[in-house]
Scaffold this motif. Structure first.
Motif, PDB file in Angstrom:
ATOM      1  N   ILE A 302      -4.872   1.994  -4.702  1.00  0.00           N
ATOM      2  CA  ILE A 302      -4.193   0.721  -4.437  1.00  0.00           C
ATOM      3  C   ILE A 302      -2.827   0.688  -5.112  1.00  0.00           C
ATOM      4  CG2 ILE A 302      -4.289  -1.768  -4.847  1.00  0.00           C
ATOM      5  CD1 ILE A 302      -7.376  -1.502  -4.589  1.00  0.00           C
ATOM      6  N   GLU A 303      -2.763   1.150  -6.368  1.00  0.00           N
ATOM      7  CA  GLU A 303      -1.491   1.159  -7.088  1.00  0.00           C
ATOM      8  C   GLU A 303      -0.492   2.072  -6.420  1.00  0.00           C
ATOM      9  OE1 GLU A 303       1.691   2.269  -9.565  1.00  0.00           O
ATOM     10  OE2 GLU A 303       0.097   3.683  -8.964  1.00  0.00           O
ATOM     11  N   ALA A 304      -0.951   3.222  -5.911  1.00  0.00           N
ATOM     12  CA  ALA A 304      -0.048   4.163  -5.244  1.00  0.00           C
ATOM     13  C   ALA A 304       0.543   3.549  -3.973  1.00  0.00           C
ATOM     14  CB  ALA A 304      -0.787   5.456  -4.926  1.00  0.00           C
ATOM     15  N   ARG A 305      -0.268   2.843  -3.201  1.00  0.00           N
ATOM     16  CA  ARG A 305       0.234   2.211  -1.990  1.00  0.00           C
ATOM     17  C   ARG A 305       1.209   1.076  -2.328  1.00  0.00           C
ATOM     18  NH1 ARG A 305      -5.019   2.981   0.246  1.00  0.00           N
ATOM     19  NH2 ARG A 305      -5.613   0.861  -0.303  1.00  0.00           N
ATOM     20  N   ASP A 306       0.865   0.292  -3.363  1.00  0.00           N
ATOM     21  CA  ASP A 306       1.758  -0.795  -3.783  1.00  0.00           C
ATOM     22  C   ASP A 306       3.101  -0.254  -4.248  1.00  0.00           C
ATOM     23  OD1 ASP A 306      -0.162  -2.636  -3.154  1.00  0.00           O
ATOM     24  OD2 ASP A 306      -0.860  -2.936  -5.222  1.00  0.00           O
ATOM     25  N   TRP A 307       3.073   0.872  -4.951  1.00  0.00           N
ATOM     26  CA  TRP A 307       4.305   1.508  -5.447  1.00  0.00           C
ATOM     27  C   TRP A 307       5.198   1.907  -4.271  1.00  0.00           C
ATOM     28  CZ3 TRP A 307       5.376   6.801  -4.549  1.00  0.00           C
ATOM     29  CH2 TRP A 307       6.538   7.282  -5.180  1.00  0.00           C
ATOM     30  N   LEU A 308       4.593   2.512  -3.244  1.00  0.00           N
ATOM     31  CA  LEU A 308       5.386   2.961  -2.096  1.00  0.00           C
ATOM     32  C   LEU A 308       5.896   1.775  -1.280  1.00  0.00           C
ATOM     33  CD1 LEU A 308       6.498   5.388  -0.661  1.00  0.00           C
ATOM     34  CD2 LEU A 308       4.367   5.563   0.650  1.00  0.00           C
ATOM     35  N   ARG A 309       5.073   0.759  -1.140  1.00  0.00           N
ATOM     36  CA  ARG A 309       5.532  -0.442  -0.430  1.00  0.00           C
ATOM     37  C   ARG A 309       6.717  -1.070  -1.158  1.00  0.00           C
ATOM     38  NH1 ARG A 309      -0.197  -1.864  -0.085  1.00  0.00           N
ATOM     39  NH2 ARG A 309      -1.000  -1.317   1.984  1.00  0.00           N
ATOM     40  N   GLY A 310       6.667  -1.058  -2.488  1.00  0.00           N
ATOM     41  CA  GLY A 310       7.761  -1.604  -3.270  1.00  0.00           C
ATOM     42  C   GLY A 310       9.059  -0.853  -3.028  1.00  0.00           C
ATOM     43  N   ILE A 311       8.977   0.459  -2.933  1.00  0.00           N
ATOM     44  CA  ILE A 311      10.152   1.269  -2.653  1.00  0.00           C
ATOM     45  C   ILE A 311      10.728   0.926  -1.284  1.00  0.00           C
ATOM     46  CG2 ILE A 311      10.935   3.631  -2.159  1.00  0.00           C
ATOM     47  CD1 ILE A 311       9.060   4.599  -4.368  1.00  0.00           C
ATOM     48  N   LEU A 312       9.845   0.816  -0.285  1.00  0.00           N
ATOM     49  CA  LEU A 312      10.302   0.522   1.066  1.00  0.00           C
ATOM     50  C   LEU A 312      10.897  -0.892   1.182  1.00  0.00           C
ATOM     51  CD1 LEU A 312       7.344   2.103   3.104  1.00  0.00           C
ATOM     52  CD2 LEU A 312       9.642   3.022   2.805  1.00  0.00           C
ATOM     53  N   SER A 313      10.412  -1.812   0.378  1.00  0.00           N
ATOM     54  CA  SER A 313      10.916  -3.192   0.448  1.00  0.00           C
ATOM     55  C   SER A 313      12.099  -3.441  -0.467  1.00  0.00           C
ATOM     56  CB  SER A 313       9.792  -4.171   0.104  1.00  0.00           C
ATOM     57  OG  SER A 313       9.357  -3.984  -1.242  1.00  0.00           O
ATOM     58  N   GLY A 314      12.504  -2.426  -1.225  1.00  0.00           N
ATOM     59  CA  GLY A 314      13.677  -2.550  -2.093  1.00  0.00           C
ATOM     60  C   GLY A 314      13.414  -3.231  -3.406  1.00  0.00           C
ATOM     61  N   GLU A 315      12.142  -3.346  -3.812  1.00  0.00           N
ATOM     62  CA  GLU A 315      11.846  -3.958  -5.096  1.00  0.00           C
ATOM     63  C   GLU A 315      12.378  -3.077  -6.226  1.00  0.00           C
ATOM     64  OE1 GLU A 315       7.687  -4.634  -5.392  1.00  0.00           O
ATOM     65  OE2 GLU A 315       7.566  -5.916  -3.611  1.00  0.00           O
ATOM     66  N   PRO A 316      12.863  -3.676  -7.313  1.00  0.00           N
ATOM     67  CA  PRO A 316      13.327  -2.879  -8.447  1.00  0.00           C
ATOM     68  C   PRO A 316      12.160  -2.162  -9.108  1.00  0.00           C
ATOM     69  CG  PRO A 316      13.293  -5.208  -9.022  1.00  0.00           C
ATOM     70  CD  PRO A 316      13.048  -5.133  -7.554  1.00  0.00           C
ATOM     71  N   GLU A 317      12.383  -0.903  -9.456  1.00  0.00           N
ATOM     72  CA  GLU A 317      11.331  -0.130 -10.120  1.00  0.00           C
ATOM     73  C   GLU A 317      11.268  -0.460 -11.594  1.00  0.00           C
ATOM     74  OE1 GLU A 317      10.665   4.016  -9.062  1.00  0.00           O
ATOM     75  OE2 GLU A 317      12.396   3.885  -7.747  1.00  0.00           O
ATOM     76  N   GLU A 318      10.053  -0.532 -12.116  1.00  0.00           N
ATOM     77  CA  GLU A 318       9.868  -0.808 -13.526  1.00  0.00           C
ATOM     78  C   GLU A 318      10.185   0.446 -14.339  1.00  0.00           C
ATOM     79  OE1 GLU A 318       6.014  -2.291 -14.216  1.00  0.00           O
ATOM     80  OE2 GLU A 318       6.223  -4.037 -12.892  1.00  0.00           O
ATOM     81  N   GLY A 319      10.758   0.236 -15.517  1.00  0.00           N
ATOM     82  CA  GLY A 319      11.094   1.370 -16.359  1.00  0.00           C
ATOM     83  C   GLY A 319       9.873   1.968 -17.047  1.00  0.00           C
TER      84      GLY A 319
END
Length: 319
Positions: A302-319
């Motif tokens: 679930i976390e892996a899919r959420d991470w990729l969706r975040g990239i596709l939607s332009g969400e800022p990545e956490e440090g």
């Protein structure tokens, strides 16, 4: 469980009969079947036809034996009859007795009637105790005993221990099976599209065809499971039959389709294979909880899919 006039299909269960078979013993383990009409049939094809054509709500069929492996007739039928799902799994210990007409002595037995599977599982005892016997094949374990009174061609029969409750036969020898730990695995098959809720002790069954006959195809199929931590409890090949060298694979996976690791492996399998038949997810008969490495927990997928969706939607990545 007795015959009734024109029983409703939703209150009818088909099984390989007649009464007294191991298949009937498996059906006795189904709470929903208690008190319903049980329809005795002659073979797997007839049992599944009852379900497909609406005469029965479900059918109990043997799918695997711990000694002889997969039941090919069942596996082939599930691959070719559309619209079926496995909704339950049941285990039945398998042993046999040698029975005869009353008054028959063991030293008088020359011909033994037995279902081919039963004969194979008791052949060691028969060859040791009756070295000169001949084998007459039967369509079922119970029919083998019933034939003693139908045609008289056999002197004795290999049958289930409970046969004495149904026929007037005399037991000449008990526990004649060569493997005292033998078990047969049965599945309850229906047209229901509702998948039983996951329990943590589940199996998922599929039938898969390889995309082509070239080096590495089988390995590519197996990697769909190994890379996601999904164990296979059954892997058996069956010829497709359209040409030489073409096979389908019957596979049992440890886990439920709602488990992320199983869900993701089926997605990969569907992308890989031209034909995947989903036979169902259902509770294991032994109720043993499926074990797997924590790196394949649902949360990881679930976390892996959420991470990729975040990239596709332009969400800022956490440090």
């Amino acid at each position: 469980m007795t015959d009734a006039a024109q029983p409703r299909p939703d209150e009818t269960y088909s099984y390989l009969g007649p009464a007294g078979t191991f298949t009937e013993a498996a059906l006795k383990q189904v709470p929903e079947a208690e008190g319903k009409h049980w329809r005795s049939v002659n073979n797997v094809g007839e049992a599944l036809a009852d379900v497909v054509e609406g005469r029965s709500t479900a059918a109990m069929i043997a799918i695997e034996n711990s000694v002889d492996g997969g039941v090919s007739a069942t596996q082939d039928a599930l691959a070719t009859v559309a619209g079926l799902r496995i909704v339950g799994e049941y285990l039945v210990p398998v042993n046999f007795v040698l029975v005869a007409r009353p008054g028959t002595r063991l030293d008088e037995v020359r011909v033994v009637n037995a279902h081919p599977v039963a004969y194979a599982q008791s052949r060691g005892w028969l060859e040791r105790e009756l070295p000169d016997h001949a084998h007459l094949p039967s369509t079922s374990n119970v029919q083998a005993a019933a034939s003693l009174f139908d045609d008289g061609l056999a002197d004795a029969a290999v049958a289930p221990p409970g046969i004495v409750d149904h026929l007037d036969v005399e037991v000449l020898a008990e526990a004649i099976g060569d493997n005292p730990n033998a078990m047969t695995r049965f599945v309850l098959v229906s047209r229901s599209r509702a998948i039983p809720a996951r329990t943590g002790a589940d199996k998922t069954s599929v039938i898969v065809e390889l995309p082509d006959d070239e080096p590495g195809s089988l390995l590519a199929m197996l990697e769909q499971f190994s890379t996601r931590g999904v164990n296979m409890s059954l892997l058996q090949s069956r010829p497709i039959g359209d040409e030489m060298g073409r096979y389908r694979f019957v596979i049992d996976l440890d886990g439920h389709v709602e488990d992320e690791r199983v869900f993701d492996s089926l997605l990969g399998l569907r992308r890989f294979s031209p034909k995947v038949i989903f036979l169902g997810s259902y509770p294991r008969a032994d109720r043993r909880e499926v074990e797997y490495h924590s790196k394949y927990d649902d949360e990881i997928f679930i976390e892996a899919r959420d991470w990729l969706r975040g990239i596709l939607s332009g969400e800022p990545e956490e440090g």
